[in-house]
Design a protein around this motif. Sequence first.
Motif, PDB file in Angstrom:
ATOM      1  N   HIS A   1     -11.614   6.165  -8.008  1.00 24.54           N
ATOM      2  CA  HIS A   1     -10.229   6.486  -8.338  1.00 24.54           C
ATOM      3  C   HIS A   1      -9.411   5.207  -8.137  1.00 24.54           C
ATOM      4  CE1 HIS A   1     -11.371  10.637  -8.443  1.00 24.54           C
ATOM      5  NE2 HIS A   1     -11.567  10.730  -7.138  1.00 24.54           N
ATOM      6  N   VAL A   2      -8.704   4.778  -9.174  1.00 25.37           N
ATOM      7  CA  VAL A   2      -7.858   3.594  -9.088  1.00 25.37           C
ATOM      8  C   VAL A   2      -6.436   3.999  -9.460  1.00 25.37           C
ATOM      9  CG1 VAL A   2      -7.442   1.243  -9.898  1.00 25.37           C
ATOM     10  CG2 VAL A   2      -9.789   2.100  -9.732  1.00 25.37           C
ATOM     11  N   LEU A   3      -5.492   3.737  -8.569  1.00 21.38           N
ATOM     12  CA  LEU A   3      -4.087   4.038  -8.832  1.00 21.38           C
ATOM     13  C   LEU A   3      -3.273   2.775  -8.607  1.00 21.38           C
ATOM     14  CD1 LEU A   3      -5.446   6.754  -7.405  1.00 21.38           C
ATOM     15  CD2 LEU A   3      -3.115   7.601  -7.616  1.00 21.38           C
ATOM     16  N   LEU A   4      -2.408   2.454  -9.568  1.00 23.99           N
ATOM     17  CA  LEU A   4      -1.521   1.303  -9.475  1.00 23.99           C
ATOM     18  C   LEU A   4      -0.108   1.802  -9.739  1.00 23.99           C
ATOM     19  CD1 LEU A   4      -3.680  -1.213 -11.548  1.00 23.99           C
ATOM     20  CD2 LEU A   4      -3.474  -1.126  -9.060  1.00 23.99           C
ATOM     21  N   ALA A   5       0.798   1.576  -8.791  1.00 22.55           N
ATOM     22  CA  ALA A   5       2.146   2.143  -8.902  1.00 22.55           C
ATOM     23  C   ALA A   5       3.211   1.073  -8.785  1.00 22.55           C
ATOM     24  CB  ALA A   5       2.360   3.196  -7.811  1.00 22.55           C
ATOM     25  N   GLN A   6       4.255   1.222  -9.606  1.00 21.89           N
ATOM     26  CA  GLN A   6       5.459   0.401  -9.524  1.00 21.89           C
ATOM     27  C   GLN A   6       6.642   1.353  -9.593  1.00 21.89           C
ATOM     28  OE1 GLN A   6       3.934  -1.696 -12.893  1.00 21.89           O
ATOM     29  NE2 GLN A   6       4.160  -3.668 -11.881  1.00 21.89           N
ATOM     30  N   LEU A   7       7.371   1.444  -8.496  1.00 18.71           N
ATOM     31  CA  LEU A   7       8.438   2.432  -8.399  1.00 18.71           C
ATOM     32  C   LEU A   7       9.774   1.755  -8.163  1.00 18.71           C
ATOM     33  CD1 LEU A   7       6.599   4.993  -6.111  1.00 18.71           C
ATOM     34  CD2 LEU A   7       6.783   5.052  -8.589  1.00 18.71           C
ATOM     35  N   PRO A   8      10.811   2.204  -8.824  1.00 22.83           N
ATOM     36  CA  PRO A   8      12.125   1.582  -8.653  1.00 22.83           C
ATOM     37  C   PRO A   8      12.649   1.728  -7.236  1.00 22.83           C
ATOM     38  CG  PRO A   8      12.313   3.650  -9.857  1.00 22.83           C
ATOM     39  CD  PRO A   8      10.849   3.344  -9.750  1.00 22.83           C
ATOM     40  N   VAL A   9      13.415   0.740  -6.812  1.00 23.83           N
ATOM     41  CA  VAL A   9      14.045   0.758  -5.497  1.00 23.83           C
ATOM     42  C   VAL A   9      15.497   1.173  -5.684  1.00 23.83           C
ATOM     43  CG1 VAL A   9      14.639  -0.587  -3.457  1.00 23.83           C
ATOM     44  CG2 VAL A   9      12.529  -1.079  -4.700  1.00 23.83           C
ATOM     45  N   GLY A  10      15.905   2.220  -5.001  1.00 18.79           N
ATOM     46  CA  GLY A  10      17.256   2.729  -5.160  1.00 18.79           C
ATOM     47  C   GLY A  10      18.316   1.704  -4.792  1.00 18.79           C
ATOM     48  N   GLY A  11      19.288   1.519  -5.686  1.00 18.90           N
ATOM     49  CA  GLY A  11      20.407   0.623  -5.410  1.00 18.90           C
ATOM     50  C   GLY A  11      20.074  -0.844  -5.486  1.00 18.90           C
ATOM     51  N   GLU A  12      18.890  -1.190  -5.989  1.00 14.96           N
ATOM     52  CA  GLU A  12      18.487  -2.602  -6.051  1.00 14.96           C
ATOM     53  C   GLU A  12      18.104  -2.951  -7.481  1.00 14.96           C
ATOM     54  OE1 GLU A  12      15.031  -5.478  -4.107  1.00 14.96           O
ATOM     55  OE2 GLU A  12      15.620  -3.639  -3.074  1.00 14.96           O
ATOM     56  N   ALA A  13      18.596  -4.072  -7.964  1.00 19.16           N
ATOM     57  CA  ALA A  13      18.327  -4.496  -9.341  1.00 19.16           C
ATOM     58  C   ALA A  13      17.025  -5.282  -9.425  1.00 19.16           C
ATOM     59  CB  ALA A  13      19.480  -5.339  -9.856  1.00 19.16           C
ATOM     60  N   GLU A  14      16.000  -4.814  -8.742  1.00 17.89           N
ATOM     61  CA  GLU A  14      14.696  -5.470  -8.738  1.00 17.89           C
ATOM     62  C   GLU A  14      13.773  -4.747  -9.711  1.00 17.89           C
ATOM     63  OE1 GLU A  14      11.490  -7.265  -8.683  1.00 17.89           O
ATOM     64  OE2 GLU A  14      13.016  -8.145  -7.385  1.00 17.89           O
ATOM     65  N   PRO A  15      13.400  -5.394 -10.822  1.00 23.69           N
ATOM     66  CA  PRO A  15      12.633  -4.684 -11.848  1.00 23.69           C
ATOM     67  C   PRO A  15      11.254  -4.221 -11.401  1.00 23.69           C
ATOM     68  CG  PRO A  15      12.761  -7.040 -12.330  1.00 23.69           C
ATOM     69  CD  PRO A  15      13.710  -6.779 -11.212  1.00 23.69           C
ATOM     70  N   LEU A  16      10.624  -4.928 -10.472  1.00 25.67           N
ATOM     71  CA  LEU A  16       9.290  -4.525 -10.054  1.00 25.67           C
ATOM     72  C   LEU A  16       9.322  -3.353  -9.073  1.00 25.67           C
ATOM     73  CD1 LEU A  16       7.428  -7.937  -9.611  1.00 25.67           C
ATOM     74  CD2 LEU A  16       7.113  -6.236 -11.404  1.00 25.67           C
ATOM     75  N   GLY A  17      10.370  -3.238  -8.268  1.00 24.29           N
ATOM     76  CA  GLY A  17      10.444  -2.153  -7.297  1.00 24.29           C
ATOM     77  C   GLY A  17       9.350  -2.250  -6.254  1.00 24.29           C
ATOM     78  N   HIS A  18       8.894  -1.084  -5.767  1.00 30.22           N
ATOM     79  CA  HIS A  18       7.766  -1.039  -4.838  1.00 30.22           C
ATOM     80  C   HIS A  18       6.472  -1.154  -5.648  1.00 30.22           C
ATOM     81  CE1 HIS A  18      10.390   0.073  -1.593  1.00 30.22           C
ATOM     82  NE2 HIS A  18      10.742   1.200  -2.160  1.00 30.22           N
ATOM     83  N   VAL A  19       5.569  -2.011  -5.216  1.00 27.86           N
ATOM     84  CA  VAL A  19       4.298  -2.191  -5.919  1.00 27.86           C
ATOM     85  C   VAL A  19       3.161  -1.930  -4.935  1.00 27.86           C
ATOM     86  CG1 VAL A  19       2.906  -3.713  -7.369  1.00 27.86           C
ATOM     87  CG2 VAL A  19       5.392  -4.011  -7.286  1.00 27.86           C
ATOM     88  N   ALA A  20       2.204  -1.104  -5.353  1.00 26.54           N
ATOM     89  CA  ALA A  20       1.076  -0.776  -4.474  1.00 26.54           C
ATOM     90  C   ALA A  20      -0.096  -0.305  -5.311  1.00 26.54           C
ATOM     91  CB  ALA A  20       1.471   0.293  -3.459  1.00 26.54           C
ATOM     92  N   GLY A  21      -1.264  -0.323  -4.705  1.00 24.94           N
ATOM     93  CA  GLY A  21      -2.470   0.161  -5.369  1.00 24.94           C
ATOM     94  C   GLY A  21      -3.364   0.886  -4.395  1.00 24.94           C
ATOM     95  N   LEU A  22      -4.193   1.767  -4.929  1.00 27.93           N
ATOM     96  CA  LEU A  22      -5.087   2.575  -4.108  1.00 27.93           C
ATOM     97  C   LEU A  22      -6.440   2.651  -4.803  1.00 27.93           C
ATOM     98  CD1 LEU A  22      -4.734   4.251  -1.442  1.00 27.93           C
ATOM     99  CD2 LEU A  22      -4.399   6.250  -2.900  1.00 27.93           C
ATOM    100  N   LEU A  23      -7.501   2.468  -4.035  1.00 30.14           N
ATOM    101  CA  LEU A  23      -8.864   2.547  -4.555  1.00 30.14           C
ATOM    102  C   LEU A  23      -9.667   3.471  -3.656  1.00 30.14           C
ATOM    103  CD1 LEU A  23     -11.257   1.518  -6.346  1.00 30.14           C
ATOM    104  CD2 LEU A  23     -11.500  -0.374  -4.721  1.00 30.14           C
ATOM    105  N   VAL A  24     -10.327   4.467  -4.251  1.00 26.84           N
ATOM    106  CA  VAL A  24     -11.165   5.408  -3.494  1.00 26.84           C
ATOM    107  C   VAL A  24     -12.554   5.397  -4.100  1.00 26.84           C
ATOM    108  CG1 VAL A  24     -11.448   7.769  -2.657  1.00 26.84           C
ATOM    109  CG2 VAL A  24      -9.147   6.866  -3.070  1.00 26.84           C
ATOM    110  N   GLN A  25     -13.573   5.219  -3.257  1.00 23.92           N
ATOM    111  CA  GLN A  25     -14.951   5.212  -3.721  1.00 23.92           C
ATOM    112  C   GLN A  25     -15.838   5.992  -2.760  1.00 23.92           C
ATOM    113  OE1 GLN A  25     -15.784   0.957  -4.046  1.00 23.92           O
ATOM    114  NE2 GLN A  25     -15.416   1.041  -6.243  1.00 23.92           N
ATOM    115  N   PRO A  26     -16.851   6.650  -3.288  1.00 24.48           N
ATOM    116  CA  PRO A  26     -17.800   7.357  -2.423  1.00 24.48           C
ATOM    117  C   PRO A  26     -18.866   6.410  -1.891  1.00 24.48           C
ATOM    118  CG  PRO A  26     -18.353   7.744  -4.716  1.00 24.48           C
ATOM    119  CD  PRO A  26     -17.121   6.887  -4.721  1.00 24.48           C
ATOM    120  N   LEU A  27     -19.237   6.579  -0.654  1.00 24.68           N
ATOM    121  CA  LEU A  27     -20.365   5.856  -0.080  1.00 24.68           C
ATOM    122  C   LEU A  27     -21.642   6.658  -0.343  1.00 24.68           C
ATOM    123  CD1 LEU A  27     -18.720   4.811   3.304  1.00 24.68           C
ATOM    124  CD2 LEU A  27     -19.033   3.410   1.258  1.00 24.68           C
ATOM    125  N   PRO A  28     -22.809   6.080  -0.138  1.00 20.84           N
ATOM    126  CA  PRO A  28     -24.049   6.850  -0.336  1.00 20.84           C
ATOM    127  C   PRO A  28     -24.034   8.143   0.475  1.00 20.84           C
ATOM    128  CG  PRO A  28     -24.550   4.529  -0.065  1.00 20.84           C
ATOM    129  CD  PRO A  28     -23.090   4.675   0.211  1.00 20.84           C
TER     130      PRO A  28
END
Length: 286
Positions: free
Chosen positions: A148-175
Amino acid sequence: MLKNTDLRVVLATTTELSRQARATHGTAPAAAALLSQALTAAALMGALQKSDSRINIQVECDGPLRGLFVDGDTSGLVRGYVKNAHVEYAGGDSQYHWRPVLGNKGFLSVLRDLGGGEYYRSAVELEAFDLAADLERYFKQSDQLPSHVLLAQLPVGGEAEPLGHVAGLLVQPLPGADMTAFAELGERLRRDFAPALQARSAEGATAVLRALLPESDFEVMSRYPLRFGCSCSKDRVLRALLAMGREELTDLLEKEGQAEATCQFCTTRYVIPGEEIRGMLERGGI
């Protein structure tokens, strides 16, 4: 690590380094957004590498972006660039959001440093034209590992920053992992990732992860800072000049009077004066 189900989770919060990358390269909004996603992916995949090794991700496409290149290592250092930094427009809020940027044809390739001078490269064609979705296809086809790969860019309230909050998440099963739990966790994270990031990002990565994973068997195995930077140096430029050979370097000196090089990753410009090049030739190191 989720110990009861043998699932590995990697979270990367990359807001500051993404903003630094945007400022370094002067990227327009669409180019900056895709570069930040790719840098986040490099941070996630770099965390899976062993010892002091690197991984790089390359996208080639026929859209106006033309492609990008990023890499990351096990220390949290990431760097990268896009081929066209001036792409401003992305599509509407749909599954084809990035098609105006990426085009209709392309591929995603990954080069892994296996250590000892050995490397492994594999690639998939762009199908979803969405970096997270195509990385999931890459893991499934190249590594035979559902992810599972998730990449998020979310606006920051009251801030003129186009990228906002940036984060990613990776989930993988082990054997031996619980694959039912893996599928259920993926569904939950796709629903909860953006709200948790929006609500807890100001508190730090640990707060975001705790909000996403309330399981009692949740254990943090490692934690380290991420940063945007480069390993270029004047010494590397000099070594590249030496590799040109005496004839080509003499021709460069006669025509240009000096050598210039600009790093694609960090835009640092190096100028090697003619006197220094003559010294290299006189010392007979070439």
